[in-house]
Design an enzyme around this catalytic site. Structure first.
Site, PDB file in Angstrom:
ATOM      1  N   GLU A  65      18.259  -7.598  -0.631  1.00 24.26           N
ATOM      2  CA  GLU A  65      18.438  -9.037  -0.893  1.00 24.26           C
ATOM      3  C   GLU A  65      18.843  -9.231  -2.360  1.00 24.26           C
ATOM      4  OE1 GLU A  65      14.654 -11.023  -1.358  1.00 24.26           O
ATOM      5  OE2 GLU A  65      15.457 -12.951  -0.683  1.00 24.26           O
ATOM      6  N   ASN A  78      20.831 -18.212   0.083  1.00 26.68           N
ATOM      7  CA  ASN A  78      20.454 -16.811  -0.112  1.00 26.68           C
ATOM      8  C   ASN A  78      21.060 -16.063   1.078  1.00 26.68           C
ATOM      9  OD1 ASN A  78      19.179 -14.353  -0.397  1.00 26.68           O
ATOM     10  ND2 ASN A  78      17.197 -15.233  -0.954  1.00 26.68           N
ATOM     11  N   LYS A 114      19.654 -17.053   4.613  1.00 29.62           N
ATOM     12  CA  LYS A 114      18.194 -16.976   4.780  1.00 29.62           C
ATOM     13  C   LYS A 114      17.604 -18.297   5.278  1.00 29.62           C
ATOM     14  CE  LYS A 114      14.194 -15.330   2.028  1.00 29.62           C
ATOM     15  NZ  LYS A 114      13.877 -14.768   0.701  1.00 29.62           N
ATOM     16  N   GLU A 173      12.367 -20.055  -4.817  1.00 27.33           N
ATOM     17  CA  GLU A 173      13.476 -20.045  -3.849  1.00 27.33           C
ATOM     18  C   GLU A 173      13.744 -21.422  -3.259  1.00 27.33           C
ATOM     19  OE1 GLU A 173      14.335 -16.780  -1.184  1.00 27.33           O
ATOM     20  OE2 GLU A 173      12.562 -15.767  -1.941  1.00 27.33           O
ATOM     21  N   CYS A 185      14.340 -10.733   3.707  1.00 30.09           N
ATOM     22  CA  CYS A 185      13.008 -10.703   3.082  1.00 30.09           C
ATOM     23  C   CYS A 185      11.956 -11.477   3.857  1.00 30.09           C
ATOM     24  CB  CYS A 185      13.095 -11.165   1.625  1.00 30.09           C
ATOM     25  SG  CYS A 185      11.576 -10.716   0.723  1.00 30.09           S
ATOM     26  N   ASN A 217      13.006  -8.578  -1.799  1.00 28.50           N
ATOM     27  CA  ASN A 217      12.427  -8.500  -3.154  1.00 28.50           C
ATOM     28  C   ASN A 217      11.012  -9.026  -2.995  1.00 28.50           C
ATOM     29  OD1 ASN A 217      14.746  -8.512  -5.677  1.00 28.50           O
ATOM     30  ND2 ASN A 217      15.490  -9.131  -3.663  1.00 28.50           N
TER      31      ASN A 217
HETATM   32  N1  CDT Z   1      12.195 -12.678  -1.559  1.00 26.10           N
HETATM   33  C1  CDT Z   1      11.208 -13.038  -0.732  1.00 26.10           C
HETATM   34  O1  CDT Z   1      11.429 -13.683   0.277  1.00 26.10           O
HETATM   35  N2  CDT Z   1       9.955 -12.652  -1.082  1.00 26.10           N
HETATM   36  C2  CDT Z   1       8.812 -13.046  -0.322  1.00 26.10           C
HETATM   37  C3  CDT Z   1       7.683 -13.286  -1.235  1.00 26.10           C
HETATM   38  C4  CDT Z   1       6.746 -14.217  -0.625  1.00 26.10           C
HETATM   39  S1  CDT Z   1       5.551 -14.816  -1.745  1.00 26.10           S
HETATM   40  C5  CDT Z   1       6.191 -16.316  -2.289  1.00 26.10           C
HETATM   41  C6  CDT Z   1       8.418 -12.029   0.725  1.00 26.10           C
HETATM   42  O2  CDT Z   1       8.145 -12.442   1.851  1.00 26.10           O
HETATM   43  O3  CDT Z   1       8.312 -10.850   0.444  1.00 26.10           O
END
Ligand code: CDT
Length: 308
Positions: free
Chosen positions: A46, A106, A123, A142, A168, A193
């Site tokens: 991502e 995204n 996304k 985000e 993600c 990420n």
């Molecule tokens: N990039 C991304 O979607 N990261 C989320 C973090 C969640 S905590 C706000 C994940 O699900 O890994």
């Protein structure tokens, strides 16, 4: 046999000051290594071209837009598409997309072996918040910088099979896999990420984070009889750690390959898409076993409603 030799091209950290051209050079090195191994498909994380910028609070939209790509390919990424074509390898990677009419997504794309984009996903499940939150150990903005994806969860027929993408946080939601499963998906590609610590619960560290990560990938793969290829941006970006744990999961939900580091690393496996057939024709034969008359709440209700 319908073998697809896939590479999860994990990226180590990308610092805020690192230019896209330097990242693309790293991606090209992984592509070369994958091509040398005979891979058909290379999957990157991502927001692969930059640091995970949603951790930074910004008020100036012009500054925000510097993290976005108004065209794909563009000058910085064209070498990737050229290399994909020259090597005859399909690629998939994520980036922040600014559309001609000013929308921010995204996004991830999938190419065929000629470097032509054949699929785009935006996304759907955006995590985090949209205003600065002083209660959190760090920000995850985000919801401030992106709109929810408007393309649903399509699949594409390529490389002899049915491919889907998500990004993600989407991987934590069973609906993500099921909507693709209902279209016969055989391999789900996703980048992530994921901060190594929960910003709202410091006791939830990397071990728990990796547990949840594997749990959702393995269950999503098994319950939909599909391969899942999950690729991290890992390591410490400007003091902020991200988990590694890039994996290739088979349709039984078993991990067949996993990264060992939090750096640039290639994780590969030959995936026979015919291995998806048994699950799709037996325990997860949706046409025979699903009971949609009981699933109405899934699409008619968002939050929990407790009967009084
Ligand atoms: N990039 C991304 O979607 N990261 C989320 C973090 C969640 S905590 C706000 C994940 O699900 O890994």
């Amino acid at each position: 046999m319908r073998p697809v030799h896939v590479a999860a091209a994990q990226l180590g950290p990308i610092q805020k000051a690192e230019p896209r051209e330097a990242v693309v050079a790293r991606m090209l090195a992984l592509l070369d290594a994958a091509a040398d191994k005979g891979c058909d498909l290379v999957v990157y994380p991502e927001l692969a071209l930059t640091t995970f910028f949603p951790r930074w609070y910004m008020e100036d939209q012009a500054e925000v837009d510097t993290w976005f790509e108004a065209e794909m390919p563009n000058a910085a990424t064209q070498p990737l598409f050229d290399a994909a074509k020259a090597k005859g390898v399909a690629i998939s990677f994520g980036y922040a997309e600014l559309t001609p009419d000013g929308h921010h997504f995204n996004t991830s794309i999938l190419t065929d072996k000629t470097g032509t984009i054949i699929g785009k996903y935006r996304k759907v499940h955006l995590p985090g918040h949209d205003e600065f939150d002083p209660e959190r150990a760090f920000q995850h903005l985000e919801k401030r910088y992106f709109e929810p994806g408007d393309l649903g969860f399509p699949v594409w027929q390529t490389l002899g099979g049915v491919f889907g993408m998500c990004i993600c946080n989407d991987r934590r939601w069973p609906e993500t896999y099921r909507v693709m499963g209902l279209q016969g998906v055989e391999m789900v590609l996703l980048g992530y990420n994921t901060p190594s610590v929960n910003s709202q619960k410091s006791a939830e560290g990397p071990e728990d984070r990796l547990f949840h990560h594997r749990l959702v990938l393995q269950s999503g793969a098994y319950q939909n009889a599909t391969f899942v290829v999950a690729v991290a941006k890992a390591g410490v970006e400007d003091g902020h750690p991200l988990i590694g744990g890039s994996v290739i999961v088979d349709p039984n939900g078993k991990i067949v390959a996993e990264s060992l580091t939090e750096d640039d690393e290639l994780v590969t496996a030959v995936c026979d898409l015919d291995e998806t057939v048994f699950g799709k024709e037996t325990i997860f034969d949706f046409a025979r076993h699903r009971r949609i008359e009981h699933y109405g709440r899934i699409t008619s209700q968002t939050g929990v409603e407790v009967a009084s």
